[in-house]
Design a protein around this motif. Structure first.
Motif, PDB file in Angstrom:
ATOM      1  N   PHE A   1       0.855  -1.196   0.000  1.00  0.00           N
ATOM      2  CA  PHE A   1       0.000   0.000   0.000  1.00  0.00           C
ATOM      3  C   PHE A   1       0.887   1.241   0.000  1.00  0.00           C
ATOM      4  CE2 PHE A   1      -2.668  -3.351   1.512  1.00  0.00           C
ATOM      5  CZ  PHE A   1      -3.900  -3.065   0.969  1.00  0.00           C
ATOM      6  N   PRO A   2       0.423   2.368  -0.521  1.00  0.00           N
ATOM      7  CA  PRO A   2      -0.903   2.614  -1.077  1.00  0.00           C
ATOM      8  C   PRO A   2      -1.128   2.008  -2.464  1.00  0.00           C
ATOM      9  CG  PRO A   2       0.439   4.595  -1.217  1.00  0.00           C
ATOM     10  CD  PRO A   2       1.240   3.601  -0.443  1.00  0.00           C
ATOM     11  N   ALA A   3      -0.082   1.722  -3.215  1.00  0.00           N
ATOM     12  CA  ALA A   3      -0.246   1.083  -4.510  1.00  0.00           C
ATOM     13  C   ALA A   3       0.678  -0.128  -4.579  1.00  0.00           C
ATOM     14  CB  ALA A   3       0.100   2.057  -5.640  1.00  0.00           C
ATOM     15  N   PRO A   4       0.267  -1.218  -5.198  1.00  0.00           N
ATOM     16  CA  PRO A   4      -0.976  -1.419  -5.967  1.00  0.00           C
ATOM     17  C   PRO A   4      -2.191  -1.804  -5.118  1.00  0.00           C
ATOM     18  CG  PRO A   4       0.385  -3.370  -6.086  1.00  0.00           C
ATOM     19  CD  PRO A   4       1.160  -2.380  -5.276  1.00  0.00           C
ATOM     20  N   GLY A   5      -2.047  -1.762  -3.801  1.00  0.00           N
ATOM     21  CA  GLY A   5      -3.199  -2.025  -2.948  1.00  0.00           C
ATOM     22  C   GLY A   5      -3.575  -3.492  -2.874  1.00  0.00           C
ATOM     23  N   VAL A   6      -2.585  -4.338  -2.569  1.00  0.00           N
ATOM     24  CA  VAL A   6      -2.878  -5.770  -2.417  1.00  0.00           C
ATOM     25  C   VAL A   6      -2.152  -6.325  -1.191  1.00  0.00           C
ATOM     26  CG1 VAL A   6      -3.260  -6.223  -4.873  1.00  0.00           C
ATOM     27  CG2 VAL A   6      -0.948  -6.413  -3.941  1.00  0.00           C
ATOM     28  N   TYR A   7      -2.707  -7.386  -0.653  1.00  0.00           N
ATOM     29  CA  TYR A   7      -2.026  -8.130   0.408  1.00  0.00           C
ATOM     30  C   TYR A   7      -1.386  -9.369  -0.197  1.00  0.00           C
ATOM     31  CZ  TYR A   7      -4.466  -5.208   3.769  1.00  0.00           C
ATOM     32  OH  TYR A   7      -4.931  -4.141   4.474  1.00  0.00           O
ATOM     33  N   GLU A   8      -0.243  -9.709   0.350  1.00  0.00           N
ATOM     34  CA  GLU A   8       0.441 -10.926  -0.076  1.00  0.00           C
ATOM     35  C   GLU A   8       0.641 -11.777   1.170  1.00  0.00           C
ATOM     36  OE1 GLU A   8       4.805 -12.015  -2.029  1.00  0.00           O
ATOM     37  OE2 GLU A   8       4.315  -9.962  -1.459  1.00  0.00           O
ATOM     38  N   MET A   9       0.085 -12.967   1.155  1.00  0.00           N
ATOM     39  CA  MET A   9       0.193 -13.853   2.311  1.00  0.00           C
ATOM     40  C   MET A   9       0.962 -15.099   1.886  1.00  0.00           C
ATOM     41  SD  MET A   9      -0.645 -14.664   5.467  1.00  0.00           S
ATOM     42  CE  MET A   9      -2.177 -14.083   6.159  1.00  0.00           C
ATOM     43  N   LYS A  10       1.950 -15.455   2.684  1.00  0.00           N
ATOM     44  CA  LYS A  10       2.719 -16.670   2.404  1.00  0.00           C
ATOM     45  C   LYS A  10       2.493 -17.672   3.528  1.00  0.00           C
ATOM     46  CE  LYS A  10       6.365 -14.410  -0.248  1.00  0.00           C
ATOM     47  NZ  LYS A  10       7.808 -14.127  -0.302  1.00  0.00           N
ATOM     48  N   VAL A  11       2.331 -18.932   3.158  1.00  0.00           N
ATOM     49  CA  VAL A  11       2.101 -19.977   4.154  1.00  0.00           C
ATOM     50  C   VAL A  11       3.007 -21.171   3.869  1.00  0.00           C
ATOM     51  CG1 VAL A  11      -0.316 -19.295   4.473  1.00  0.00           C
ATOM     52  CG2 VAL A  11       0.247 -21.093   2.825  1.00  0.00           C
ATOM     53  N   CYS A  12       3.129 -22.013   4.860  1.00  0.00           N
ATOM     54  CA  CYS A  12       3.983 -23.209   4.742  1.00  0.00           C
ATOM     55  C   CYS A  12       3.320 -24.245   3.827  1.00  0.00           C
ATOM     56  CB  CYS A  12       4.198 -23.806   6.125  1.00  0.00           C
ATOM     57  SG  CYS A  12       5.100 -25.361   6.105  1.00  0.00           S
ATOM     58  N   THR A  13       4.087 -24.748   2.877  1.00  0.00           N
ATOM     59  CA  THR A  13       3.566 -25.784   1.956  1.00  0.00           C
ATOM     60  C   THR A  13       3.930 -27.182   2.430  1.00  0.00           C
ATOM     61  OG1 THR A  13       5.569 -25.773   0.615  1.00  0.00           O
ATOM     62  CG2 THR A  13       3.834 -24.184   0.012  1.00  0.00           C
ATOM     63  N   GLN A  14       4.579 -27.276   3.566  1.00  0.00           N
ATOM     64  CA  GLN A  14       5.064 -28.570   4.107  1.00  0.00           C
ATOM     65  C   GLN A  14       5.985 -29.264   3.109  1.00  0.00           C
ATOM     66  OE1 GLN A  14       4.524 -29.122   7.229  1.00  0.00           O
ATOM     67  NE2 GLN A  14       2.840 -27.665   7.586  1.00  0.00           N
ATOM     68  N   CYS A  15       6.822 -28.465   2.433  1.00  0.00           N
ATOM     69  CA  CYS A  15       7.731 -29.050   1.436  1.00  0.00           C
ATOM     70  C   CYS A  15       8.811 -29.916   2.089  1.00  0.00           C
ATOM     71  CB  CYS A  15       8.369 -27.956   0.578  1.00  0.00           C
ATOM     72  SG  CYS A  15       9.592 -26.930   1.451  1.00  0.00           S
ATOM     73  N   GLY A  16       9.152 -29.596   3.347  1.00  0.00           N
ATOM     74  CA  GLY A  16      10.129 -30.428   4.052  1.00  0.00           C
ATOM     75  C   GLY A  16      11.567 -30.005   3.868  1.00  0.00           C
ATOM     76  N   ASN A  17      11.823 -28.960   3.120  1.00  0.00           N
ATOM     77  CA  ASN A  17      13.204 -28.493   2.934  1.00  0.00           C
ATOM     78  C   ASN A  17      13.870 -28.182   4.274  1.00  0.00           C
ATOM     79  OD1 ASN A  17      12.625 -28.663   0.261  1.00  0.00           O
ATOM     80  ND2 ASN A  17      12.981 -26.484  -0.223  1.00  0.00           N
ATOM     81  N   CYS A  18      13.091 -27.612   5.177  1.00  0.00           N
ATOM     82  CA  CYS A  18      13.630 -27.246   6.498  1.00  0.00           C
ATOM     83  C   CYS A  18      14.099 -28.495   7.244  1.00  0.00           C
ATOM     84  CB  CYS A  18      12.583 -26.487   7.294  1.00  0.00           C
ATOM     85  SG  CYS A  18      10.971 -27.312   7.408  1.00  0.00           S
ATOM     86  N   ALA A  19      13.264 -29.528   7.204  1.00  0.00           N
ATOM     87  CA  ALA A  19      13.613 -30.769   7.913  1.00  0.00           C
ATOM     88  C   ALA A  19      14.850 -31.415   7.297  1.00  0.00           C
ATOM     89  CB  ALA A  19      12.424 -31.730   7.873  1.00  0.00           C
ATOM     90  N   ALA A  20      14.934 -31.298   5.974  1.00  0.00           N
ATOM     91  CA  ALA A  20      16.051 -31.956   5.278  1.00  0.00           C
ATOM     92  C   ALA A  20      17.399 -31.376   5.658  1.00  0.00           C
ATOM     93  CB  ALA A  20      15.825 -31.849   3.756  1.00  0.00           C
ATOM     94  N   VAL A  21      17.428 -30.053   5.980  1.00  0.00           N
ATOM     95  CA  VAL A  21      18.730 -29.430   6.271  1.00  0.00           C
ATOM     96  C   VAL A  21      19.004 -29.288   7.771  1.00  0.00           C
ATOM     97  CG1 VAL A  21      18.753 -28.153   4.098  1.00  0.00           C
ATOM     98  CG2 VAL A  21      17.835 -27.064   6.187  1.00  0.00           C
ATOM     99  N   CYS A  22      18.047 -29.662   8.589  1.00  0.00           N
ATOM    100  CA  CYS A  22      18.201 -29.427  10.033  1.00  0.00           C
ATOM    101  C   CYS A  22      19.284 -30.349  10.602  1.00  0.00           C
ATOM    102  CB  CYS A  22      16.889 -29.667  10.766  1.00  0.00           C
ATOM    103  SG  CYS A  22      17.036 -29.426  12.547  1.00  0.00           S
TER     104      CYS A  22
END
Lengths: 129, 608
Positions: free
Chosen positions: A41-62
């Protein structure tokens, strides 16, 4: 199963963030949530929401293997074993793997509890295969 | 303290001194939060007779126990001050995300004191507190200032900023936040401007303690599910407050050409569905809202973006200016927001000037050459800008508010200056609508609708009826509805979705650990209502019954067109409404709370 989001439906209200922190930490604190909301905001006036896809990349490198599968088939952080190395943060394609040492003693992520979906009034969030 | 940030932040702008003190538990017990805290501090700390634009006046920003919490619509904070518009009590409710950051920074109330020698902004980053130079922001529009501060401090910070209207001390200047939310009414932005405080930038990352986290989670989710599953949820969310525009037009409540009528021949061009189709690009919610009324719009014609317009702005800057063009209304809304003017007061005051112009009471010499006829879009835009900069004769005149402008012009123009107590009436035309008329007459900030929105009730029970039951309804609404402003949660979930208000009871208990029924809360509301009345009494020698009268337009002059053509409330009925209201409130014939009433409510206010 995983969480999905349609950012075009998100109104940026952050109810999901409060519900998330409450389930993850038993605390009321939207800064300790596992969804990532960005307003443009103020332009282009949209929200962007990101969520976990459970891809597992995090677990793979932990290195301590503290990111494990729960009964819902979702990856979660075993707080007691996390060393805050941040290896997982760099690997997350959606920027929803969190380490904020000033807020918590462990990394955190979405464990697919579903409370965010319960409180979303615009149908922007849902759980499906 | 469960449910609270736990502290009061005092900012002395004269001395650049920032201090914190704990929120007293007994204050939370007796006044709960929000505008309860506001009137408490105003009465105690701002000395009687203080100049609203002097160093003694304070601006008090308060959250409530449900602000920022898992409460459907917990995005509300209250801005209280002594009004530079009315010289009485001002309390403006602001939505958005600011109040949540206050709570999570551990702050219940921010009290702004004194006057800074140079323009500054206040930075609150959890425990880090600073007044910083704002010379690079002074003169900027509120939207540009918010962009600049977001860029400087980051997306996580929330901003509340004034525009040039506040800097130039227009008495109805507002505070802007989140690119389209306002603390709008009564000149809270003016007081901020006088203090040379351009903006507040805030981030909080601490957890708010609650009494019972699991009960809180359950009660919160129950409240959200009730809202989301309510029958009217989807339609309300699609249109927001603009859902009422067509209804108001049909029943004669849509202010048209300075409230001379309540129906507008071009009304169809500014209805909610037209707006949704033509300009809305996304829903925009306040903190935690499951049914966001905020609509974010893009105007292709003007190449601009704005949150809104809301119904109030459509009424005051659309039909009331004779403008039946939703894109033009949106642009007028954007100008008012960016320049930092309350769009209700600005629209109302410009409509008065248009009527003066059409009646020959103002000429082009007075309007700086503007052809200020109803329906002239460019003239309306120009007038808004002139007001914010106090530019030319017209800007100087209208930047006083409609009451003072009418006093300056005379010629009987006060008969159609639509205000109560000096606050311009918001967007419900009250011809032959006695409950709504009484609501405006007795509202504790002036002619504002949100304390007691009763226009639908008029239609339900008979709009011309002047009966004790109608008066009792107004008093109940005045005691009950403002409690949402005390709790810090929006009232519209109850008003518009019709959810069971008892859903808030277990939520409030889980958050604070204190069980309160709505009857308990209404008793607090009654007490606050009488305190705000006593504030008017204390600050204005001679305050009394005559201050509660509406504009003569509603008892002397029936509309010639529209749904209320030929309909009027006679003066005797207006007085009868006051008689019944004062009696039921326990006030004397002059509208002053009696000693017995004050004693019953445990109120002690020194008025002499």
């Amino acid at each position: 199963m995983r969480l999905y989001v349609d950012s075009a439906k998100c109104s940026g209200c952050r109810a999901c963030l409060v519900a998330c922190s409450l389930n993850l930490f038993n605390e009321s604190n939207p800064k300790k949530a596992a969804l990532n909301l960005i307003g443009h905001f103020p332009a282009p006036g949209v929200y962007e929401m990101k969520v976990c896809t459970q891809c597992g990349n995090c677990a793979a490198v932990c290195p301590t293997e503290c990111i494990k599968l729960n009964e819902r088939g979702a990856y979660y952080v075993d707080f007691a074993e996390c060393t805050l190395c941040e290896a997982c943060v760099a690997e997350c394609p959606e920027d929803v793997m969190y380490v904020r040492v000033e807020l918590a003693d462990a990394a955190w992520k979405c464990d697919l509890c579903g409370d965010c979906v319960q409180v979303c009034g615009t149908g922007a969030l849902w759980i499906a295969d | 303290m469960n449910g609270y940030g736990g502290s009061i932040l005092r900012v002395n702008l004269t001395d650049n001194k920032l201090t914190k003190e704990p929120t007293p538990p007994e204050l939370a017990r007796d006044f709960i939060g929000g505008r309860g805290f506001g009137i408490y501090h105003l009465l105690r700390e701002v000395p009687r007779g203080a100049d609203p634009l002097g160093p003694e006046n304070k601006l008090i920003i308060s959250s409530g126990p449900l602000s920022g919490m898992l409460s459907a619509g917990g995005g509300k904070c209250d801005w209280t001050t002594k009004s530079p518009l009315t010289n009485g009590y001002a309390s403006a409710s602001m939505g958005g995300h600011f109040t949540a950051e206050m709570k999570y920074a551990g702050i219940d109330t921010i009290i702004l004191e004194g006057i800074s020698p140079t323009p500054v902004y206040l930075l609150i980053d959890d425990n880090k507190l600073q007044l910083l130079d704002a010379s690079f922001l002074w003169g900027k529009g509120a939207i540009d200032a918010e962009v600049a501060l977001k860029n400087k401090h980051g997306e996580e910070f929330q901003i509340a900023a004034i525009g040039p209207g506040g800097e130039n001390l227009v008495p109805y200047a507002c505070v802007n936040h989140d690119f389209g939310r306002q603390a709008g009414r009564g000149g809270v932005g003016t007081v901020m401007g006088q203090k040379k405080l351009k903006a507040i930038v805030i981030r909080g990352t601490k957890s708010v303690p609650v009494a019972d986290a699991q009960a809180y989670r359950k009660a919160g989710i129950d409240l959200y599910r009730a809202c989301i599953e309510a029958e009217g949820h989807d339609e309300w969310t699609r249109y927001g407050t603009t859902i009422v525009t067509s209804w108001c037009d049909e029943v004669g409540a849509l202010p048209t050409r300075n409230f001379s009528a309540g129906s507008f021949e071009d009304g169809k061009n500014i209805y909610g569905p037209v707006m949704r189709k033509e300009i809305v690009i996304t829903d925009k919610g306040c903190f935690g809202c499951p049914c966001p009324c905020g609509k974010y719009s893009r105007s292709r014609r003007y190449g601009t973006y704005v949150e809104g317009p809301e119904y109030e702005t459509i009424g005051l800057m659309g039909s009331n200016l004779g403008i039946g063009d939703i894109e033009a209304v949106a642009e007028a809304n954007r100008l008012a927001d960016d320049l930092g003017l309350d769009s209700i007061s600005a629209g109302n005051t410009i409509a008065w000037a248009m009527e003066c112009y059409e009646k020959g009471m103002l000429t082009q010499e007075d309007t700086d050459g503007l052809d200020l006829r109803f329906g002239n879009i460019e003239a309306a835009f120009a007038a808004i800008k002139k007001i914010a900069y106090r530019e030319g004769k017209l800007g100087q005149l209208l930047a006083q508010g409609v009451k003072r402008a009418a006093e300056q012009i005379g010629k009987g123009s006060d008969k159609f200056a639509i205000h109560v107590k000096g606050m311009e009436q918001s967007a419900y035309a009250t011809h032959n609508a006695t409950a709504m008329l009484l609501a405006y007459m007795t509202c504790d900030v002036g002619a504002h609708h949100n304390r007691s929105w009763a226009i639908t009730y008029d239609l339900q029970v008979g709009r011309d009826k002047v009966v004790p039951e109608k008066v009792a309804r107004i008093i109940w609404l005045q005691n009950f509805r403002p409690m949402f402003d005390v709790l810090g949660s929006c009232r519209l979930q109850w008003v518009e979705l019709g959810i069971d208000r008892d859903l808030y009871v277990p939520l409030l208990e889980a958050v604070t650990g204190i069980h309160r029924t709505w009857e308990d809360l209404e008793a607090v509301g009654d007490r606050i209502w009488n305190l705000t009345r006593m504030y008017w009494v204390r600050e204005n020698p001679g305050f009394g019954r005559s201050w509660d009268l509406p504009s003569p337009r509603f008892y002397e002059e029936a509309p010639k067109t529209g749904a209320t053509a030929g309909q009027i409330t006679n003066y005797e009925d207006v007085q009868c409404l006051l008689d019944m209201y004062y009696e039921q409130r326990g006030w004397d014939d002059n509208g002053i709370p009696t000693p017995q009433t004050l004693q019953k409510l445990n109120i002690a206010v020194q008025t002499h």
